[in-house]
Design a protein around this motif. Structure first.
Motif, PDB file in Angstrom:
ATOM      1  N   ALA A   1      -8.719  -3.598   9.706  1.00 41.16           N
ATOM      2  CA  ALA A   1      -8.223  -2.490  10.524  1.00 41.16           C
ATOM      3  C   ALA A   1      -6.741  -2.221  10.252  1.00 41.16           C
ATOM      4  O   ALA A   1      -6.329  -1.065  10.075  1.00 41.16           O
ATOM      5  CB  ALA A   1      -8.452  -2.782  12.007  1.00 41.16           C
ATOM      6  N   VAL A   2      -5.943  -3.272  10.211  1.00 47.45           N
ATOM      7  CA  VAL A   2      -4.508  -3.091   9.971  1.00 47.45           C
ATOM      8  C   VAL A   2      -4.265  -2.604   8.547  1.00 47.45           C
ATOM      9  O   VAL A   2      -3.391  -1.768   8.313  1.00 47.45           O
ATOM     10  CB  VAL A   2      -3.731  -4.391  10.288  1.00 47.45           C
ATOM     11  N   THR A   3      -5.034  -3.097   7.592  1.00 47.25           N
ATOM     12  CA  THR A   3      -4.908  -2.607   6.214  1.00 47.25           C
ATOM     13  C   THR A   3      -5.222  -1.120   6.160  1.00 47.25           C
ATOM     14  O   THR A   3      -4.527  -0.351   5.476  1.00 47.25           O
ATOM     15  CB  THR A   3      -5.844  -3.394   5.273  1.00 47.25           C
ATOM     16  N   GLY A   4      -6.245  -0.686   6.888  1.00 42.20           N
ATOM     17  CA  GLY A   4      -6.564   0.741   6.944  1.00 42.20           C
ATOM     18  C   GLY A   4      -5.430   1.554   7.528  1.00 42.20           C
ATOM     19  O   GLY A   4      -5.076   2.624   7.003  1.00 42.20           O
ATOM     20  N   LEU A   5      -4.820   1.049   8.594  1.00 43.59           N
ATOM     21  CA  LEU A   5      -3.683   1.747   9.200  1.00 43.59           C
ATOM     22  C   LEU A   5      -2.508   1.816   8.225  1.00 43.59           C
ATOM     23  O   LEU A   5      -1.829   2.841   8.130  1.00 43.59           O
ATOM     24  CB  LEU A   5      -3.265   1.055  10.497  1.00 43.59           C
ATOM     25  N   ARG A   6      -2.296   0.731   7.498  1.00 46.81           N
ATOM     26  CA  ARG A   6      -1.214   0.734   6.496  1.00 46.81           C
ATOM     27  C   ARG A   6      -1.487   1.754   5.392  1.00 46.81           C
ATOM     28  O   ARG A   6      -0.561   2.394   4.889  1.00 46.81           O
ATOM     29  CB  ARG A   6      -1.054  -0.658   5.886  1.00 46.81           C
ATOM     30  N   GLN A   7      -2.743   1.918   5.021  1.00 45.51           N
ATOM     31  CA  GLN A   7      -3.097   2.906   4.003  1.00 45.51           C
ATOM     32  C   GLN A   7      -2.827   4.321   4.505  1.00 45.51           C
ATOM     33  O   GLN A   7      -2.331   5.173   3.770  1.00 45.51           O
ATOM     34  CB  GLN A   7      -4.570   2.761   3.596  1.00 45.51           C
ATOM     35  N   ILE A   8      -3.150   4.565   5.773  1.00 51.01           N
ATOM     36  CA  ILE A   8      -2.850   5.872   6.371  1.00 51.01           C
ATOM     37  C   ILE A   8      -1.347   6.118   6.344  1.00 51.01           C
ATOM     38  O   ILE A   8      -0.885   7.206   6.004  1.00 51.01           O
ATOM     39  CB  ILE A   8      -3.407   5.963   7.807  1.00 51.01           C
ATOM     40  N   ALA A   9      -0.580   5.090   6.699  1.00 54.57           N
ATOM     41  CA  ALA A   9       0.888   5.213   6.684  1.00 54.57           C
ATOM     42  C   ALA A   9       1.397   5.516   5.283  1.00 54.57           C
ATOM     43  O   ALA A   9       2.288   6.356   5.110  1.00 54.57           O
ATOM     44  CB  ALA A   9       1.535   3.936   7.220  1.00 54.57           C
ATOM     45  N   LEU A  10       0.827   4.858   4.273  1.00 56.25           N
ATOM     46  CA  LEU A  10       1.248   5.107   2.891  1.00 56.25           C
ATOM     47  C   LEU A  10       0.978   6.553   2.481  1.00 56.25           C
ATOM     48  O   LEU A  10       1.794   7.164   1.777  1.00 56.25           O
ATOM     49  CB  LEU A  10       0.532   4.157   1.927  1.00 56.25           C
ATOM     50  N   LEU A  11      -0.141   7.094   2.932  1.00 51.92           N
ATOM     51  CA  LEU A  11      -0.447   8.498   2.632  1.00 51.92           C
ATOM     52  C   LEU A  11       0.576   9.429   3.268  1.00 51.92           C
ATOM     53  O   LEU A  11       0.812  10.527   2.777  1.00 51.92           O
ATOM     54  CB  LEU A  11      -1.858   8.851   3.111  1.00 51.92           C
ATOM     55  N   GLU A  12       1.173   8.986   4.374  1.00 54.82           N
ATOM     56  CA  GLU A  12       2.218   9.756   5.066  1.00 54.82           C
ATOM     57  C   GLU A  12       3.606   9.453   4.486  1.00 54.82           C
ATOM     58  O   GLU A  12       4.607   9.948   4.993  1.00 54.82           O
ATOM     59  CB  GLU A  12       2.207   9.415   6.565  1.00 54.82           C
ATOM     60  N   GLY A  13       3.648   8.573   3.481  1.00 53.59           N
ATOM     61  CA  GLY A  13       4.927   8.227   2.862  1.00 53.59           C
ATOM     62  C   GLY A  13       5.704   7.167   3.616  1.00 53.59           C
ATOM     63  O   GLY A  13       6.913   7.012   3.421  1.00 53.59           O
ATOM     64  N   ARG A  14       5.020   6.425   4.474  1.00 51.59           N
ATOM     65  CA  ARG A  14       5.682   5.380   5.259  1.00 51.59           C
ATOM     66  C   ARG A  14       5.136   4.009   4.882  1.00 51.59           C
ATOM     67  O   ARG A  14       3.993   3.881   4.480  1.00 51.59           O
ATOM     68  CB  ARG A  14       5.443   5.600   6.757  1.00 51.59           C
TER      69      ARG A  14
END
Length: 192
Positions: A112-125
């Motif tokens: 779950a946290v890895t998925g959230l981190r991937q979403i953040a990376l797509l946002e440039g964060r």
């Protein structure tokens, strides 16, 4: 490839060795003290796990100190951590040393946290690990070591430290996951 990334790759390559040592069925005489017993392959697996787990901080320290932080390192480091913990937990479930629900809670939180981190990376964060995430890792490693060494030395005084550590790991894993999502709820699209 720089030294930090080589250390991270070494951690990944140690995972199948640890699993092999835990899951092989050998007929070597176990090490026994009074009512406590442990197999030699478990001792070796525990030692390798401790070395592998300790390289987590080492690779990051080397990368930051020498200013050699790379995208490959940013990808491999959390992957190596998750592989190490998940593989050993699954092996411990197979060995009937930890309840499956605890392994599922821990592994699910990591996905779950890895998925959230991937979403953040797509946002440039880039989402940094929180203090709770660091505590979670420390408690999980402590739990795994206790389970790998059959609760030694606590087994000699009939104290279930391994059970206490397992519950603590499950609780702090859930709390750190909830904390991570609450602090980054702005990344979760409520409607698409």
């Amino acid at each position: 490839m720089n030294l930090a990334n080589k250390i991270t790759l070494a951690r990944i390559f140690l995972v199948p060795i640890i699993m092999f040592l835990l899951l092989i069925n050998v007929n070597l005489k176990p090490l026994t003290f009074s009512d406590f017993s442990i197999t030699w392959n478990q001792i070796l697996a525990a030692l390798i796990f401790i070395v592998a787990a300790s390289t987590d901080g080492l690779d990051g320290y080397i990368a930051r100190k020498n200013k050699i932080v790379t995208n490959l390192g940013k990808l491999l480091d959390p992957l190596a951590d998750k592989l190490l913990v998940a593989a050993v937990l699954i092996s411990l479930v197979e060995m009937d040393k930890v309840d499956a629900w605890i392994a599922i809670v821990i592994i699910s939180r990591e996905f779950a946290v890895t998925g959230l981190r991937q979403i953040a990376l797509l946002e440039g964060r880039v989402l940094a690990a929180s203090k709770w995430g660091k505590w979670k890792t420390a408690v999980q490693i402590t739990m795994i070591i206790a389970l790998l060494i059959n609760n030694f030395p606590f087994a000699l005084v009939d104290f279930r430290f391994d059970l206490v550590a397992s519950w603590a790991a499950a609780l702090i894993t859930v709390y750190s996951g909830v904390d991570y999502f609450v602090k980054n709820k702005n990344l979760i699209p409520l409607s698409e």
